[in-house]
Motif scaffolding. Structure first.
Motif, PDB file in Angstrom:
ATOM      1  N   VAL A  15       0.834  -1.200   0.000  1.00 21.84           N
ATOM      2  CA  VAL A  15       0.000   0.000   0.000  1.00 21.84           C
ATOM      3  C   VAL A  15       0.874   1.258   0.000  1.00 21.84           C
ATOM      4  O   VAL A  15       0.620   2.214  -0.734  1.00 21.84           O
ATOM      5  CB  VAL A  15      -0.945   0.006   1.220  1.00 21.84           C
ATOM      6  CG1 VAL A  15      -1.743   1.302   1.290  1.00 21.84           C
ATOM      7  CG2 VAL A  15      -1.879  -1.188   1.171  1.00 21.84           C
ATOM      8  N   VAL A  16       1.927   1.241   0.813  1.00 27.27           N
ATOM      9  CA  VAL A  16       2.827   2.391   0.896  1.00 27.27           C
ATOM     10  C   VAL A  16       3.589   2.564  -0.418  1.00 27.27           C
ATOM     11  O   VAL A  16       3.774   3.692  -0.900  1.00 27.27           O
ATOM     12  CB  VAL A  16       3.805   2.231   2.077  1.00 27.27           C
ATOM     13  CG1 VAL A  16       4.844   3.347   2.075  1.00 27.27           C
ATOM     14  CG2 VAL A  16       3.042   2.222   3.395  1.00 27.27           C
ATOM     15  N   VAL A  17       4.028   1.462  -1.024  1.00 31.61           N
ATOM     16  CA  VAL A  17       4.756   1.536  -2.292  1.00 31.61           C
ATOM     17  C   VAL A  17       3.890   2.173  -3.373  1.00 31.61           C
ATOM     18  O   VAL A  17       4.341   3.060  -4.116  1.00 31.61           O
ATOM     19  CB  VAL A  17       5.217   0.127  -2.746  1.00 31.61           C
ATOM     20  CG1 VAL A  17       5.733   0.169  -4.185  1.00 31.61           C
ATOM     21  CG2 VAL A  17       6.299  -0.403  -1.823  1.00 31.61           C
ATOM     22  N   VAL A  18       2.636   1.730  -3.470  1.00 29.83           N
ATOM     23  CA  VAL A  18       1.727   2.310  -4.475  1.00 29.83           C
ATOM     24  C   VAL A  18       1.466   3.782  -4.159  1.00 29.83           C
ATOM     25  O   VAL A  18       1.371   4.612  -5.073  1.00 29.83           O
ATOM     26  CB  VAL A  18       0.407   1.515  -4.532  1.00 29.83           C
ATOM     27  CG1 VAL A  18      -0.579   2.173  -5.493  1.00 29.83           C
ATOM     28  CG2 VAL A  18       0.671   0.081  -4.978  1.00 29.83           C
ATOM     29  N   GLY A  19       1.361   4.119  -2.886  1.00 28.69           N
ATOM     30  CA  GLY A  19       1.206   5.522  -2.506  1.00 28.69           C
ATOM     31  C   GLY A  19       2.415   6.351  -2.920  1.00 28.69           C
ATOM     32  O   GLY A  19       2.275   7.487  -3.409  1.00 28.69           O
ATOM     33  N   MET A  20       3.614   5.798  -2.740  1.00 30.57           N
ATOM     34  CA  MET A  20       4.838   6.487  -3.162  1.00 30.57           C
ATOM     35  C   MET A  20       4.850   6.687  -4.674  1.00 30.57           C
ATOM     36  O   MET A  20       5.230   7.759  -5.173  1.00 30.57           O
ATOM     37  CB  MET A  20       6.059   5.672  -2.727  1.00 30.57           C
ATOM     38  CG  MET A  20       6.279   5.640  -1.228  1.00 30.57           C
ATOM     39  SD  MET A  20       7.506   4.398  -0.722  1.00 30.57           S
ATOM     40  CE  MET A  20       8.978   4.999  -1.543  1.00 30.57           C
ATOM     41  N   LEU A  21       4.425   5.658  -5.405  1.00 31.22           N
ATOM     42  CA  LEU A  21       4.370   5.778  -6.865  1.00 31.22           C
ATOM     43  C   LEU A  21       3.418   6.886  -7.284  1.00 31.22           C
ATOM     44  O   LEU A  21       3.718   7.669  -8.203  1.00 31.22           O
ATOM     45  CB  LEU A  21       3.929   4.442  -7.478  1.00 31.22           C
ATOM     46  CG  LEU A  21       4.914   3.277  -7.397  1.00 31.22           C
ATOM     47  CD1 LEU A  21       4.265   1.992  -7.897  1.00 31.22           C
ATOM     48  CD2 LEU A  21       6.166   3.565  -8.206  1.00 31.22           C
ATOM     49  N   SER A  22       2.267   6.960  -6.618  1.00 27.81           N
ATOM     50  CA  SER A  22       1.283   7.993  -6.948  1.00 27.81           C
ATOM     51  C   SER A  22       1.835   9.393  -6.698  1.00 27.81           C
ATOM     52  O   SER A  22       1.571  10.321  -7.470  1.00 27.81           O
ATOM     53  CB  SER A  22       0.002   7.788  -6.125  1.00 27.81           C
ATOM     54  OG  SER A  22      -0.583   6.538  -6.418  1.00 27.81           O
ATOM     55  N   VAL A  23       2.614   9.544  -5.616  1.00 30.78           N
ATOM     56  CA  VAL A  23       3.195  10.850  -5.286  1.00 30.78           C
ATOM     57  C   VAL A  23       4.310  11.210  -6.257  1.00 30.78           C
ATOM     58  O   VAL A  23       4.349  12.316  -6.818  1.00 30.78           O
ATOM     59  CB  VAL A  23       3.713  10.845  -3.833  1.00 30.78           C
ATOM     60  CG1 VAL A  23       4.498  12.121  -3.540  1.00 30.78           C
ATOM     61  CG2 VAL A  23       2.561  10.704  -2.857  1.00 30.78           C
TER      62      VAL A  23
END
Length: 269
Positions: A91-99
């Motif tokens: 979840v955090v990795v995908v959030g980082m990608l989105s940012v």
């Protein structure tokens, strides 16, 4: 495993698995004849093969480089830096990608605009989906995957390297003729296991990265099973798709294992 039988039934919750009527291969026929079958198979195979080709060699290369590098402190720092991403949740990795890939404020688009280009909405572009998925996975898991190969390299007799050095062999020669043959059984076993799960691309990350704009390349069997089975409550149909996926993985595992055995390599059995 008796629950798998719902793939051959028209499952009705109030009747239970045993009481639900048999429909034979009707659910499989429905899946094979549906408009979604071709795109689902194509997307699943394309993403799985891309991931295998990109992610499988990276831990091997990294392990060989670390094993040949001098300086214990340097090796510890590199190992720590490359292992750390494995402990970041999906979840955090995908959030980082989105940012980082945001079309307005993402650092990648900031660089693109600074160089005179136009911002790209990477997360909504169907052409970028597979590359973002695969290479973010390489970054997250390559370091962790080196542990097995470093353990295999530690089991190689140091006397072989000493003899090769006396004979004037370079580091590259020693890697090619000593290290790679020494870890080849481990490589073959892990390749067989990876081939046995080639159709089971991770659901969680794909689902989190998925949106209406990249659906043409991001919709795979596991996400479709979730939508049909849990969201639409078509339990028998989704069970048939899941069983089909598992059978393909099982057949690939048997075939690749047999090929490895015939070539004289290590095998699972």
């Amino acid at each position: 495993m008796y629950g798998v039988t719902i793939a051959f039934k028209e499952f009705k919750p109030h009747l239970g698995i045993v009481g639900s009527p048999w429909v034979g291969m009707a659910n499989f026929e429905r899946f094979f004849s549906s408009d979604s079958f071709g795109p689902l198979i194509r997307n699943t195979i394309a993403l799985s093969v891309y991931q295998l080709l990109a992610s499988f060699p990276m831990p091997i290369v990294l392990a060989l480089l670390l094993n040949s590098a001098g300086g214990k402190r340097f090796k510890k720092v590199v190992q720590t830096v490359t292992y750390a991403p494995h402990f970041i949740s999906t979840v955090v990795v995908v959030g980082m990608l989105s940012v980082y890939l945001s079309p307005q404020t993402g650092i990648i688009n900031v660089w693109i605009k600074a160089l005179g280009g136009h911002s790209v909405f990477f997360m909504a572009d169907e052409g970028w989906f597979r590359s973002i998925y695969v290479w973010s996975g390489v970054w997250q898991n390559a370091g962790w995957g080196t542990i097995i190969y470093l353990a295999a390299l530690a089991g190689i007799d140091p006397g072989l390297h000493e003899a090769a050095i006396v004979d004037g062999a370079s580091k590259l020669r020693r890697i090619w003729h000593i290290d790679l043959p020494g870890i080849s059984p481990t490589i073959v076993i892990l390749l067989i296991l990876n081939m046995g799960s080639v159709m089971s691309v991770g659901f969680e990350k794909v689902f989190l990265m998925q949106n209406a704009l990249n659906l043409s390349t991001s919709e795979i069997i596991t996400t479709y099973v979730y939508k049909i089975g849990l969201v639409s409550s078509q339990y028998s149909f989704s069970a048939a798709m899941g069983l089909f996926n598992s059978v393909i993985n099982f057949v690939l595992l048997i075939v690749v294992n047999r090929i490895a055995k015939k070539l004289g390599q290590s095998s699972l059995w």
